[in-house]
Design a protein around this motif. Structure first.
Motif, PDB file in Angstrom:
ATOM      1  N   ILE A 154       0.830  -1.212   0.000  1.00  0.00           N
ATOM      2  CA  ILE A 154       0.000   0.000   0.000  1.00  0.00           C
ATOM      3  C   ILE A 154       0.868   1.267   0.000  1.00  0.00           C
ATOM      4  O   ILE A 154       0.682   2.148  -0.838  1.00  0.00           O
ATOM      5  N   ALA A 155       1.863   1.324   0.898  1.00  0.00           N
ATOM      6  CA  ALA A 155       2.688   2.539   1.001  1.00  0.00           C
ATOM      7  C   ALA A 155       3.377   2.910  -0.321  1.00  0.00           C
ATOM      8  O   ALA A 155       3.429   4.093  -0.670  1.00  0.00           O
ATOM      9  N   PRO A 156       3.901   1.951  -1.097  1.00  0.00           N
ATOM     10  CA  PRO A 156       4.607   2.335  -2.327  1.00  0.00           C
ATOM     11  C   PRO A 156       3.764   3.095  -3.341  1.00  0.00           C
ATOM     12  O   PRO A 156       4.316   3.744  -4.229  1.00  0.00           O
ATOM     13  N   ALA A 213       1.860  -4.244 -11.110  1.00  0.00           N
ATOM     14  CA  ALA A 213       2.757  -5.390 -10.954  1.00  0.00           C
ATOM     15  C   ALA A 213       3.004  -5.685  -9.475  1.00  0.00           C
ATOM     16  O   ALA A 213       3.005  -6.842  -9.046  1.00  0.00           O
ATOM     17  N   ASN A 214       3.177  -4.627  -8.703  1.00  0.00           N
ATOM     18  CA  ASN A 214       3.446  -4.818  -7.272  1.00  0.00           C
ATOM     19  C   ASN A 214       2.238  -5.425  -6.561  1.00  0.00           C
ATOM     20  O   ASN A 214       2.369  -6.341  -5.744  1.00  0.00           O
ATOM     21  N   VAL A 215       1.042  -4.938  -6.899  1.00  0.00           N
ATOM     22  CA  VAL A 215      -0.175  -5.504  -6.302  1.00  0.00           C
ATOM     23  C   VAL A 215      -0.334  -6.953  -6.747  1.00  0.00           C
ATOM     24  O   VAL A 215      -0.605  -7.849  -5.944  1.00  0.00           O
ATOM     25  N   GLN A 216      -0.120  -7.200  -8.042  1.00  0.00           N
ATOM     26  CA  GLN A 216      -0.293  -8.547  -8.585  1.00  0.00           C
ATOM     27  C   GLN A 216       0.587  -9.560  -7.868  1.00  0.00           C
ATOM     28  O   GLN A 216       0.144 -10.648  -7.520  1.00  0.00           O
ATOM     29  N   ILE A 246      10.411  -2.173 -10.151  1.00  0.00           N
ATOM     30  CA  ILE A 246       9.899  -2.053  -8.773  1.00  0.00           C
ATOM     31  C   ILE A 246      10.998  -1.410  -7.917  1.00  0.00           C
ATOM     32  O   ILE A 246      12.170  -1.750  -8.067  1.00  0.00           O
ATOM     33  N   PRO A 247      10.646  -0.452  -7.015  1.00  0.00           N
ATOM     34  CA  PRO A 247      11.689   0.183  -6.190  1.00  0.00           C
ATOM     35  C   PRO A 247      12.613  -0.854  -5.539  1.00  0.00           C
ATOM     36  O   PRO A 247      12.159  -1.894  -5.050  1.00  0.00           O
ATOM     37  N   THR A 284      14.604  -5.690  -2.031  1.00  0.00           N
ATOM     38  CA  THR A 284      15.537  -6.151  -1.000  1.00  0.00           C
ATOM     39  C   THR A 284      14.787  -6.681   0.232  1.00  0.00           C
ATOM     40  O   THR A 284      15.135  -7.733   0.780  1.00  0.00           O
ATOM     41  N   VAL A 285      13.745  -5.945   0.627  1.00  0.00           N
ATOM     42  CA  VAL A 285      12.934  -6.398   1.762  1.00  0.00           C
ATOM     43  C   VAL A 285      12.321  -7.768   1.444  1.00  0.00           C
ATOM     44  O   VAL A 285      12.332  -8.686   2.273  1.00  0.00           O
TER      45      VAL A 285
END
Lengths: 294, 466
Positions: free
Chosen positions: A26-28, B196-199, B261-262, B267-268
C-alpha cells in the motif's frame, strides 16, 4: 484467550497480515508512478494500439512473452534492441501491466525497436505462420487474427482509460483487422524513450574496417548456419530476397554491409544484430552473402 | 466407538468428488499444453491455443482441485475439531452448486479469451464477484461452526483455517479491483509498476494463503490421526503459525527482482523470503517429530507415505523458494523453466500428496468402511511421485541450461547464443516433461478409481456400527 476466542483471533490475524501488506504494497503507491518516475516522451496508446493490446490480452500472449528488460547486461543486450532496460515511467498507461513471468518466447518490451517497419510485414508473416520466419519456433499460428476488428467499444475504452484521442484516430480504425491492431501495438512497444543510434552500437567495431575473412573456405561452415538462422527468413534460403531485398552478389562494400547487419536500418525494418552476433560472425556473414555462387 | 453420525458430510463428499473432476481436467489440460510446447501444430485456433489454455490449467488446478478439496476438508475437519455439526448444511450445498457453475464458467470464458491476464486472477469481474461470494458463503459456514463449537480449545488446524478465510478474502478482493468496460471486459484499477506490485503481492500470497496454510491445516489434523501419535509440539506450531502469516506478506516482490519495482521493496522481499525458512521448517520438523521414531509406518501405512513425502516436498520447496528469491540466483533462473519445475514440486509433491492422504482417510471414515485397495493406493503413490520427480527434475535441468545460455556473452560483450538456440537446447526436456504428465495422470486415475470403489463399498453395504 486466543485459543478460545475466534473473533479476537481473526482480528489479530488480519492485523498481522496487514503489516507487510501496508509497508510493501500500500505505502509504495505514494512513490510509484509519481513525478520521479514520469518520462515526458512516453505517450498513451492510440485507439488502434489499445485494441491491439486488448487482443494481446485476449490471446494470453503474456503467458509466453514478458515485457520488462531487466537491469542485467545480457537482458539489455538481448531484448533492448539498442534501447535500455525498462523504466517504471514507461508503464504508467498499462492497465493491467503485462510484464509476464515466463519467457517461453523472447521479451517484447522493446520489440517496436527491433522491427520498426511501418507496414509491419515481418510481424504479419510471423503471426500468420511463425515457422516460416523462425523455423524452430514453437509459437502457435495466429492467422485467425486476419478478421475484422470489433471497434464497438474503442471510443469508450479511450474515455475510460482517460487517453487523448481525435476523430482521425477513430476513423483510422475503419476497415482494420485484428492483425493490424496487434501489429500497431507491437510497433509501439518500447519505442517511446530515446535509444542509442546504430552508429553508437557499431563504434567499437568501426576500428576494424577491413574484413578479416575474404574467402568462402574460411567462412562457409559458420556463416551458412548463421545465415539460415538469422537471415534466410526475410532474405530467402538462396539469398534471392523475400520480405527483405536480394543479397546475392551485393555490390555494397564490406564495411557498409557490416554496419547494416550490426546496426540495422530503422526505416525499412532491418533489425540490428550487434547484440546477437559477435563481430567475427558478422564479418563472416558479410563474405558469405556477397558471393555470387555458393 | 460409534462413527459420530451427527456430522453432516454430504457436502464434504460432494466437494471431494467435484474437486477430483476439476483436478483431472487440470492435469489433462496440463498434458495438452506441455505437448503444444513441443509440437506447436497441436494448437487448435482460436479456443485451444496455449495462451488461452494455460490459464485454464492453472485455474482448474488451484481453484478447482485445490480450493474445492480444501473446502471439503475444512468442512470435515472443522466439524470434528469443534465436535459440532456444520452450521448450515443447506448453505454448504448451495456453495457447492455455485462453485461448480463458477469453475465451469471460468473454463469456458477463458477459452473464449475473456481474460484479465493477471496470473491466478484471470477471471473477469462478474466471475470474480461470484468467486468472492463463494468464499464468503464458505467462510461464514466454517466460522459460525467454530463460534458455536462444543470443544473450547482450538487446535492448530483451526488457526490455519481461520487465517486462510481472512487472508484469501483480502488478497482476492484487492487484486481484482478494476473498472468494468462491459460485462466481459474490465481494466485494472492500478497501472504499470503499481499493478505489478499488487499482482505479485497477491500472486505470492495466493501461494501462502491458498497453497500453504490450507494444506498445513490438513496436515496438522490428519498426521496425528493417521499415525495415532499426538502432534509433537503445539507451541512450536503456534510460533511457526504467527511468524509464517506475518512474514509471507512482505515477499511478493521477489517475483519482480531486477524490474522497475523500487529497489528497497525487492531487497525487503528477498530478506523476508530467507527468514520464511524458519517457520516453514518449524512445520516440517513438527511433522517429522510427530512420527515419534515410528518410521516403520512408512512401510506399513500407505497414508503416512503420502503425508511424510508431502511434508518433505514442502521442506524442499521452502528451501528452493528462498534460494530463487535471491537476486543473483533469480537473474539466472527467472523466466526459465526452472520456475515451473519449482511450482510443480509444490503443487504435485506437497499440496496434492497431502490432499490424497486426507481424501483417502476422510472417505473411509465418512463411508464407515475400509479403503477398497491398498495395493492400488501404493501404485498411485509411486506413479504420482515418479511423474512429479521427472517433471521437476527435467525442468530444473532445462532452466539451468537455458539460463546459462541466455546469459553467456562473447569477449566483446555480444551474446553467445541466439534465443532460438536456447529453445532448441531445451526441446528434448519438453518432450520428457510431457511423458511425466502421462505418468502422473495414470496415478491420478488409480486414485479416482480407488475412491470411487470405496464410496461404492460404503453405500452398497453400510458397515454395522461396531
Amino acid at each position: 484467550m486466543l485459543e478460545k476466542n475466534p473473533v479476537i483471533f481473526i482480528i489479530l490475524a488480519f492485523v498481522v497480515i496487514m503489516v507487510g501488506t501496508t509497508i510493501t504494497m500500500i505505502a509504495p503507491f505514494k512513490w510509484i508512478n509519481g513525478p520521479g518516475d514520469r518520462i515526458a516522451e512516453v505517450k498513451p496508446y492510440t485507439p488502434l494500439q489499445q485494441e491491439g493490446r486488448d487482443l494481446y490480452m485476449r490471446e494470453g500472449c503474456n503467458n509466453c512473452h514478458s515485457q520488462t528488460v531487466r537491469t542485467l547486461a545480457a537482458d539489455v543486450e538481448r531484448y533492448g534492441y539498442g534501447g535500455t532496460y525498462s523504466k517504471s515511467g514507461e508503464f504508467v498507461y498499462d492497465r493491467p501491466h503485462l510484464w509476464g513471468s515466463r519467457r517461453t518466447g523472447p521479451d517484447l518490451a522493446r520489440i517496436g525497436l527491433k522491427y520498426p517497419d511501418s507496414k509491419g510485414a515481418w510481424h504479419k508473416k510471423h503471426l500468420e505462420n511463425p515457422q516460416s520466419v523462425v523455423p524452430a519456433s514453437n509459437m502457435p499460428s495466429y492467422a485467425f487474427l486476419n478478421a475484422p476488428l470489433d471497434t464497438t467499444y474503442s471510443e469508450r475504452k479511450m474515455k475510460l482509460l482517460d487517453f487523448p484521442y481525435s476523430q482521425a484516430d477513430l476513423d483510422d480504425l475503419k476497415g482494420k483487422s485484428e492483425m493490424d491492431a496487434i501489429i500497431a501495438y507491437m510497433r509501439k512497444l518500447g519505442t517511446d524513450i530515446p535509444v542509442k543510434k546504430a552508429a553508437a552500437v557499431t563504434s567499437a567495431s568501426a576500428a576494424v574496417v577491413k574484413n578479416p575473412f575474404t574467402t568462402l573456405v574460411a567462412v562457409e561452415r559458420d556463416a551458412e548456419g548463421t545465415y539460415k538462422q538469422h537471415c534466410a527468413s526475410c532474405h530467402g534460403e538462396k539469398r534471392e530476397g523475400t520480405l527483405g531485398p536480394a543479397l546475392k552478389g551485393s555490390v555494397r562494400s564490406d564495411a557498409e554491409l557490416f554496419k547494416i547487419i550490426s546496426g540495422g536500418i530503422d526505416v525499412n525494418g532491418m533489425p540490428s544484430f550487434s547484440g546477437t552476433l559477435d563481430d567475427q560472425n558478422i564479418w563472416k556473414l558479410v563474405t558469405y552473402i556477397k558471393l555470387d555462387t555458393k | 466407538m460409534n462413527a459420530p453420525t451427527r456430522y453432516v458430510d454430504d457436502s464434504v463428499k460432494g466437494f471431494i468428488a467435484w474437486s477430483m473432476v476439476w483436478g483431472t481436467i487440470a492435469v489433462v489440460v496440463g498434458i495438452l499444453i506441455s505437448l503444444q510446447l513441443a509440437w506447436p501444430q497441436l494448437n487448435y485456433a482460436p479456443y485451444l491455443t496455449y495462451g488461452r489454455l494455460r490459464p485454464i490449467h492453472t485455474n482448474a488446478a488451484i481453484f478447482g482441485w485445490g480450493v474445492g478439496s480444501f473446502i471439503a476438508l475444512f468442512f470435515y475437519i472443522t466439524q470434528r475439531l469443534t465436535k459440532t455439526p456444520l452450521w448450515s448444511p443447506k448453505l454448504a450445498r448451495v456453495t457447492l452448486w455455485i462453485f461448480n457453475v463458477a469453475i465451469a464458467s471460468a473454463a469456458v470464458t477463458l477459452a473464449m479469451g475473456i481474460n484479465r491476464t493477471k496470473e491466478y486472477a484471470e477471471l473477469e469481474w462478474p466471475l470474480a464477484i461470484v468467486v468472492a461470494i463463494i468464499w464468503v458463503l464458505f467462510s461464514v459456514n466454517v466460522f459460525m461452526t467454530i463460534l458455536k463449537r462444543k470443544e473450547e480449545q482450538m487446535y492448530i488446524s483451526l488457526w490455519y483455517i481461520m487465517a486462510t478465510l481472512v487472508g484469501v478474502t483480502v488478497l482476492y478482493v484487492i487484486n481484482n479491483l478494476g473498472v468494468p468496460l462491459h460485462l466481459f471486459k474490465s481494466y485494472s484499477a492500478f497501472s504499470g509498476t503499481n499493478d505489478a506490485n499488487v499482482q505479485w503481492w497477491y500472486g505470492h500470497n495466493a501461494v501462502a494463503m491458498v497453497l500453504t496454510t490450507p494444506p498445513l491445516a490438513i496436515f496438522y489434523y490428519f498426521l496425528p490421526k493417521v499415525t495415532n501419535n499426538p502432534i509433537f509440539s503445539h507451541r512450536m506450531g503456534i510460533i511457526a503459525f504467527w511468524s509464517l502469516i506475518f512474514m509471507y506478506l512482505w515477499t511478493g516482490a521477489h517475483h519482480l527482482l531486477w524490474t522497475p519495482i523500487p529497489d528497497w521493496i525487492q531487497t525487503v522481499a528477498m530478506a523476508f523470503s530467507i527468514m520464511l525458512i524458519a517457520p516453514s521448517w518449524g512445520a516440517v520438523m513438527n511433522g517429522y517429530l510427530t512420527m515419534g521414531g515410528k518410521w516403520e509406518q512408512m512401510k506399513t501405512n500407505y497414508l503416512v507415505k503420502f503425508l511424510i513425502c508431502g511434508i518433505t516436498f514442502y521442506g524442499l520447496q521452502t528451501l528452493q523458494g528462498p534460494m530463487q528469491a535471491i537476486r543473483t540466483f533469480s537473474a539466472f533462473i527467472h523466466y526459465t523453466d526452472w520456475v515451473p519445475g519449482h511450482v510443480h514440486m509444490g503443487a504435485l509433491g506437497w499440496v496434492s500428496m497431502v490432499l490424497f492422504a486426507a481424501i483417502y482417510y476422510a472417505t473411509t471414515k465418512m463411508n464407515n468402511t475400509e479403503i477398497y485397495s491398498i495395493p492400488l493406493a501404493n501404485a498411485h503413490f509411486w506413479l504420482v511421485l515418479i511423474g512429479q520427480l521427472i517433471y521437476s527434475i527435467t525442468m530444473w535441468i532445462a532452466g539451468v541450461q537455458q539460463g546459462s545460455m541466455l546469459l553467456a556473452t562473447n569477449p566483446d560483450g555480444s551474446l553467445h547464443y541466439s534465443f532460438m538456440e536456447t529453445m532448441i537446447a531445451i526441446m528434448p526436456y519438453y518432450k520428457i516433461r510431457a511423458i511425466s504428465g502421462f505418468i502422473y495422470l495414470a496415478g491420478l486415475s488409480l486414485f479416482i478409481f480407488n475412491i470411487y470403489k470405496t464410496f461404492q463399498k460404503g453405500t452398497d453395504s453400510p458397515v454395522a456400527e461396531a
